[in-house]
Design an enzyme around this catalytic site. Structure first.
Site, mmCIF file in Angstrom:
data_model
loop_
_atom_site.group_PDB
_atom_site.id
_atom_site.type_symbol
_atom_site.label_atom_id
_atom_site.label_comp_id
_atom_site.label_asym_id
_atom_site.label_seq_id
_atom_site.Cartn_x
_atom_site.Cartn_y
_atom_site.Cartn_z
ATOM 1 N N ALA A 1 0.437 -16.297 -12.443
ATOM 2 C CA ALA A 1 0.690 -15.243 -13.429
ATOM 3 C C ALA A 1 -0.281 -15.362 -14.599
ATOM 4 O O ALA A 1 -0.719 -16.462 -14.943
ATOM 5 C CB ALA A 1 2.125 -15.350 -13.937
ATOM 6 N N GLU B 1 2.797 -18.845 -4.665
ATOM 7 C CA GLU B 1 3.905 -17.992 -4.225
ATOM 8 C C GLU B 1 3.407 -16.813 -3.384
ATOM 9 O O GLU B 1 4.075 -16.399 -2.438
ATOM 10 C CB GLU B 1 4.681 -17.504 -5.454
ATOM 11 C CG GLU B 1 5.371 -18.664 -6.176
ATOM 12 C CD GLU B 1 6.017 -18.260 -7.475
ATOM 13 O OE1 GLU B 1 5.272 -18.010 -8.442
ATOM 14 O OE2 GLU B 1 7.249 -18.196 -7.531
ATOM 15 N N GLY C 1 2.036 -18.568 -9.282
ATOM 16 C CA GLY C 1 2.166 -17.292 -8.575
ATOM 17 C C GLY C 1 1.177 -17.149 -7.425
ATOM 18 O O GLY C 1 1.429 -16.406 -6.468
ATOM 19 N N GLU D 1 4.837 -24.844 -13.202
ATOM 20 C CA GLU D 1 5.675 -24.152 -14.193
ATOM 21 C C GLU D 1 6.524 -25.082 -15.055
ATOM 22 O O GLU D 1 6.757 -24.812 -16.232
ATOM 23 C CB GLU D 1 6.581 -23.127 -13.497
ATOM 24 C CG GLU D 1 5.851 -21.888 -12.987
ATOM 25 C CD GLU D 1 5.229 -22.059 -11.614
ATOM 26 O OE1 GLU D 1 5.242 -23.196 -11.085
ATOM 27 O OE2 GLU D 1 4.728 -21.071 -11.066
#
Lengths: 267, 80
Positions: A69, A125, A122, A145
């Site tokens: 992100a 992910e 991300g 994170e």
């Protein structure tokens, strides 16, 4: 739409293979520029899926597959907002990225992530929604994170648990450490480790092999063995939103944003 | 069994080759971020190459605060 050239990504359909290429400096951070284009891709994917047998996701950036992100943007844009509005914006962003991830996860064709360099947060992910991960020797996977007081928010926890089980997930999630391609293959995350710079070539070769199989059978097999963990995905969004409002997270993000390093949360 | 000096020399050679800095310009006490001109992303690349070269797993949190080749070699040595 069989071809598209956007500001952060492009896609191209050739002979039943869709190639989605991420290309946003510095390392394909996913934010307000990438998300709408991913949304457009998912719309196109729904139309292309009936004449396709494989999707390959890769990066044009030499720095890596995807750094996750866009936390700098997330912090910058959320900072002036009141808590209620901040929470609503964050939830909307997460809902939208989850729709993209779920669509790619469940598309009835075989999906391949071709990874070089970092697949962090991300980016990891995004790789996890794919059916196969092909990584070159420079690849590293990480959930960083917790270093910021958060958990992965793009569906990574339920998907990694679906694929590998809880022990590997705990190791990566709770230590925040990164693992290389060899380790990732040893734990069952990566299907093939290839020479540096060869991930996309091998992904294409794998996609060519998939074309020999009956498309409907491959789709039925995938649907049978790859359920989408919807309940856990929803819970992940809730936990992420709760954690994001804590002062410690905002302080961690502030330090992150003020750093000029490429990956300031790493040693 | 490699000695710490062997390991240090191998790390210096590896860094020299990969980041194209002449070997004779690197010493064990050098700050590798400064000497190689690398950021944390490139340090991860170095970590990957170290893991491959020595056939070890070196969690990146073990490198927190480590910036010189000698200490890096010590961390590697403890995994050999």
């Amino acid at each position: 739409m069989k071809t598209f050239q956007g500001k952060t990504l492009s896609w191209n359909w050739t002979d039943g293979v869709i190639e989605l290429t991420l290309d946003r400096a510095p390392c394909n951070e996913i934010g307000s520029a990438t998300l709408p284009e991913l949304g457009r891709f998912v719309e196109a994917l729904a139309k292309l899926q009936n004449e396709s047998h494989a999707l390959i996701i890769s990066s044009a950036r030499k720095e890596g597959f995807c750094a996750g992100a866009d936390l700098r943007e997330l912090y910058r844009e959320s900072q002036p907002l009141a808590p209620n509005e901040r929470g609503a914006r964050l939830r909307d962003f997460l809902e939208r990225i989850h729709r993209v991830m779920n669509a790619i996860d469940s598309v009835p064709l075989t999906t391949i992530a071709a990874i070089q360099g970092i697949a962090f947060g991300g980016g990891f992910e995004l790789a996890l929604v794919c059916d196969l991960i092909i990584a070159d020797k420079t690849a590293r996977f990480c959930f960083p994170e917790l270093r910021l007081g958060l958990i992965p928010g793009f569906g990574g926890i339920p998907r990694l648990r679906r694929d590998l089980g809880n022990a590997v997930l705990r190791d990566l999630l709770l230590t925040g450490r990164s693992i290389n391609a060899t380790k990732a293959q040893a734990v069952g995350l990566v299907s093939q480790v290839v020479a540096e710079g060869d991930a996309l070539r091998i992904a294409r070769s794998t996609a060519a092999q998939l074309k020999k199989f009956d498309r409907e059978t491959a789709a039925a097999a995938k649907k049978f063995i790859k359920p989408i963990p919807f309940d856990e995905l929803r819970r992940e969004i809730e936990i992420f939103c709760e954690l994001f409002e804590r002062p410690a997270v905002r302080e961690g993000l502030r330090k992150f944003v003020e750093s000029t390093d490429a990956l300031p949360y790493l040693p | 069994m490699s000695t710490l000096q062997d390991t240090t020399n191998e790390v210096l050679a590896l860094a020299s080759t990969h980041f194209k800095v002449p070997r004779e310009q690197l010493t064990p006490d050098d700050d590798f971020f400064k000497k190689l001109g690398i950021n944390s992303l490139q340090a991860l690349d170095l970590l990957t190459r170290i893991e491959q070269h020595f056939h070890i797993e070196l969690p990146d949190y073990e490198l927190q605060g480590v910036s010189d080749f000698r200490t890096l070699a010590e961390r590697i040595q403890s995994r050999l």
